[in-house]
Design a protein around this motif. Sequence first.
Motif, short mmCIF file in Angstrom:
data_model
loop_
_atom_site.label_atom_id
_atom_site.label_comp_id
_atom_site.label_asym_id
_atom_site.label_seq_id
_atom_site.Cartn_x
_atom_site.Cartn_y
_atom_site.Cartn_z
N TYR A 1 0.85 -1.19 0.00
CA TYR A 1 0.00 0.00 0.00
C TYR A 1 0.89 1.24 0.00
O TYR A 1 1.86 1.31 0.77
CB TYR A 1 -0.89 0.02 1.24
CG TYR A 1 -1.90 -1.09 1.29
CD1 TYR A 1 -3.09 -1.02 0.58
CD2 TYR A 1 -1.68 -2.22 2.08
CE1 TYR A 1 -4.03 -2.04 0.64
CE2 TYR A 1 -2.61 -3.24 2.14
CZ TYR A 1 -3.79 -3.14 1.41
OH TYR A 1 -4.71 -4.15 1.47
N LEU B 1 -3.13 4.17 -2.89
CA LEU B 1 -4.34 4.59 -2.19
C LEU B 1 -4.81 5.98 -2.59
O LEU B 1 -5.98 6.31 -2.38
CB LEU B 1 -4.14 4.49 -0.68
CG LEU B 1 -3.97 3.06 -0.16
CD1 LEU B 1 -3.63 3.07 1.32
CD2 LEU B 1 -5.23 2.24 -0.40
N ALA C 1 -7.21 -1.47 3.59
CA ALA C 1 -5.88 -1.30 4.16
C ALA C 1 -5.97 -1.12 5.68
O ALA C 1 -5.20 -1.73 6.43
CB ALA C 1 -5.18 -0.10 3.53
#
Length: 78
Positions: A7, A37, A47
């Motif tokens: 992420y 993201l 996440a």
Amino acid sequence: MSKAIFYHAGCPVCLNAERMLAEALDPKQYQIESVHLGQEASRIDEAEAAGVESVPALAMNGQVFHINFGAALADLKS
């Protein structure tokens, strides 16, 4: 094969960490997915549920590894 999800928010710190991790993880053992993201805000809840508190972070084998510090996950929600 295990899955590893990286992420990030697209910042230079995140992109450098992504390059280093992609080279370090054995592609025969891990399927690596990269999630920006900033571009995929719909995955912020995913996440967060995985335990990500800041990016860049790598989620794998039920654990989250926070790498350096690019941005807090809370900052990406706004």
